[in-house]
Design a protein around this motif. Sequence first.
Motif, PDB file in Angstrom:
ATOM      1  N   VAL A 121      55.421 -10.154 -60.768  1.00 40.86           N
ATOM      2  CA  VAL A 121      55.184  -9.744 -59.383  1.00 40.86           C
ATOM      3  C   VAL A 121      56.534  -9.535 -58.694  1.00 40.86           C
ATOM      4  CG1 VAL A 121      52.974 -10.953 -59.131  1.00 40.86           C
ATOM      5  CG2 VAL A 121      55.100 -12.130 -58.537  1.00 40.86           C
ATOM      6  N   VAL A 122      56.513  -8.786 -57.624  1.00 36.98           N
ATOM      7  CA  VAL A 122      57.718  -8.640 -56.804  1.00 36.98           C
ATOM      8  C   VAL A 122      58.046 -10.005 -56.193  1.00 36.98           C
ATOM      9  CG1 VAL A 122      58.680  -7.564 -54.729  1.00 36.98           C
ATOM     10  CG2 VAL A 122      57.275  -6.219 -56.316  1.00 36.98           C
ATOM     11  N   ALA A 123      59.305 -10.358 -56.210  1.00 35.21           N
ATOM     12  CA  ALA A 123      59.720 -11.670 -55.706  1.00 35.21           C
ATOM     13  C   ALA A 123      59.317 -11.862 -54.245  1.00 35.21           C
ATOM     14  CB  ALA A 123      61.233 -11.824 -55.845  1.00 35.21           C
ATOM     15  N   THR A 128      56.548  -7.251 -48.961  1.00 43.89           N
ATOM     16  CA  THR A 128      56.030  -6.839 -47.662  1.00 43.89           C
ATOM     17  C   THR A 128      54.891  -7.784 -47.291  1.00 43.89           C
ATOM     18  OG1 THR A 128      54.335  -5.371 -48.575  1.00 43.89           O
ATOM     19  CG2 THR A 128      56.533  -4.418 -48.193  1.00 43.89           C
ATOM     20  N   ALA A 129      54.540  -7.810 -46.021  1.00 40.62           N
ATOM     21  CA  ALA A 129      53.464  -8.691 -45.573  1.00 40.62           C
ATOM     22  C   ALA A 129      52.142  -8.318 -46.244  1.00 40.62           C
ATOM     23  CB  ALA A 129      53.320  -8.621 -44.052  1.00 40.62           C
ATOM     24  N   GLU A 130      51.870  -7.025 -46.385  1.00 41.25           N
ATOM     25  CA  GLU A 130      50.594  -6.607 -46.960  1.00 41.25           C
ATOM     26  C   GLU A 130      50.525  -6.931 -48.449  1.00 41.25           C
ATOM     27  OE1 GLU A 130      46.734  -5.282 -46.616  1.00 41.25           O
ATOM     28  OE2 GLU A 130      48.227  -5.748 -45.071  1.00 41.25           O
ATOM     29  N   TYR A 131      51.612  -6.763 -49.163  1.00 41.21           N
ATOM     30  CA  TYR A 131      51.664  -7.130 -50.581  1.00 41.21           C
ATOM     31  C   TYR A 131      51.457  -8.637 -50.726  1.00 41.21           C
ATOM     32  CZ  TYR A 131      53.538  -7.394 -55.393  1.00 41.21           C
ATOM     33  OH  TYR A 131      53.723  -7.617 -56.739  1.00 41.21           O
ATOM     34  N   LEU A 189      51.182  -1.082 -52.892  1.00 43.04           N
ATOM     35  CA  LEU A 189      52.236  -1.162 -53.897  1.00 43.04           C
ATOM     36  C   LEU A 189      53.313  -0.100 -53.638  1.00 43.04           C
ATOM     37  CD1 LEU A 189      53.392  -2.402 -56.419  1.00 43.04           C
ATOM     38  CD2 LEU A 189      51.876  -0.946 -57.797  1.00 43.04           C
ATOM     39  N   ALA A 190      52.892   1.082 -53.210  1.00 39.22           N
ATOM     40  CA  ALA A 190      53.866   2.134 -52.902  1.00 39.22           C
ATOM     41  C   ALA A 190      54.812   1.689 -51.799  1.00 39.22           C
ATOM     42  CB  ALA A 190      53.136   3.408 -52.493  1.00 39.22           C
ATOM     43  N   ALA A 191      54.269   1.107 -50.734  1.00 41.90           N
ATOM     44  CA  ALA A 191      55.105   0.613 -49.636  1.00 41.90           C
ATOM     45  C   ALA A 191      56.009  -0.519 -50.110  1.00 41.90           C
ATOM     46  CB  ALA A 191      54.221   0.150 -48.479  1.00 41.90           C
ATOM     47  N   GLN A 192      55.489  -1.341 -51.031  1.00 42.60           N
ATOM     48  CA  GLN A 192      56.290  -2.438 -51.565  1.00 42.60           C
ATOM     49  C   GLN A 192      57.472  -1.904 -52.378  1.00 42.60           C
ATOM     50  OE1 GLN A 192      56.162  -6.216 -51.508  1.00 42.60           O
ATOM     51  NE2 GLN A 192      58.148  -5.343 -52.015  1.00 42.60           N
ATOM     52  N   LEU A 193      57.253  -0.877 -53.147  1.00 46.29           N
ATOM     53  CA  LEU A 193      58.340  -0.294 -53.930  1.00 46.29           C
ATOM     54  C   LEU A 193      59.407   0.317 -53.014  1.00 46.29           C
ATOM     55  CD1 LEU A 193      56.309   1.367 -56.830  1.00 46.29           C
ATOM     56  CD2 LEU A 193      57.647  -0.744 -56.914  1.00 46.29           C
ATOM     57  N   ASP A 194      58.972   0.915 -51.915  1.00 52.50           N
ATOM     58  CA  ASP A 194      59.932   1.451 -50.947  1.00 52.50           C
ATOM     59  C   ASP A 194      60.765   0.324 -50.343  1.00 52.50           C
ATOM     60  OD1 ASP A 194      58.943   3.977 -51.425  1.00 52.50           O
ATOM     61  OD2 ASP A 194      57.650   4.009 -49.644  1.00 52.50           O
ATOM     62  N   ARG A 195      60.110  -0.775 -50.036  1.00 53.13           N
ATOM     63  CA  ARG A 195      60.816  -1.936 -49.485  1.00 53.13           C
ATOM     64  C   ARG A 195      61.818  -2.490 -50.498  1.00 53.13           C
ATOM     65  NH1 ARG A 195      63.751  -5.697 -47.032  1.00 53.13           N
ATOM     66  NH2 ARG A 195      63.000  -7.837 -47.250  1.00 53.13           N
ATOM     67  N   LEU A 196      61.414  -2.514 -51.758  1.00 53.49           N
ATOM     68  CA  LEU A 196      62.292  -3.024 -52.805  1.00 53.49           C
ATOM     69  C   LEU A 196      63.537  -2.149 -52.939  1.00 53.49           C
ATOM     70  CD1 LEU A 196      62.179  -5.377 -54.819  1.00 53.49           C
ATOM     71  CD2 LEU A 196      61.237  -3.791 -56.504  1.00 53.49           C
TER      72      LEU A 196
END
Length: 283
Positions: A121-123, A128-131, A189-196
């Motif tokens: 999982v992303v650390a 993001t809050a939604e993830y 997940l797309a928004a999470q990857l952008d945040r990463l």
Amino acid sequence: MSTDYQQARSALGARLRELRYSRPEGRLTGTQLAQHLGWTNSKVSKLENGRQTATPEDLRAWAEATGHPAAYEELEARLRGFESHIRSWRRQLARGHRPVQETWQEEFGRSRIIHAWEESVVAGMLQTAEYARHVFIRYAELQNSVRDTEDAVRARMKQQEWLYEPGRKLRILMWEAALHAQICPRPVLAAQLDRLASAIGLDTVELGIVPLDAPLKISPANGFWVLDERIVITEDWHAELWLDDDESVTGYLKVWNTLRESAVYGTDAHRVIGRARSALDAR
């Protein structure tokens, strides 16, 4: 389960048996104690033989039933002692995920440099809050624990303030597989990857990605965090392990440095994240 943990649990069981034998009104049999407490005989046997971990409520009931109510504090201290290293999810999540997150935040607050490895999982410090919301929901379902999702999300977001404090450094390694794991809906997940991807620009973050096709010297096993080279926190499906002995800390840092040899950074890390983003968009 660690040998030290099992030895401590067995020692607690022996102490429980001793209390049963030394009841002021006369020794109780295991069957008599079970009947008195409304337990099964097997529970008494498992507790005494170190095959089951007592709850604080179990210990209080045992102390009172055997005529030794004052022994509860000693028993509870023994339990705290060995559970400080192996913290079962059943106990930790009895009040939900928020208290667990607050405990982590306290440890982060004491730390200046964090080494971390996440393989699935992303650390949390970069979520993001939604993830994070979807992660907590999934784990609450798995553990059948208290649903305090919004409080847990707020606590996790609070942790991330650490990233904006001068003098901090998060040295995080992630396996590329974590970028593809759909533990949440695709837009999340797309928004999470952008945040990463944006985290790569933070001066407090050193983000390395281990590509799926990278040569590996060791298997990318379960995630862990090393805080200031003083404590390791890792987890399995049944519990978190908090390890503070020098040998464990040194061993986990060796694992981290070995995994780092397969990681890519900067532009190359952006490229791997972009690859995951493109694969997601193509589905």
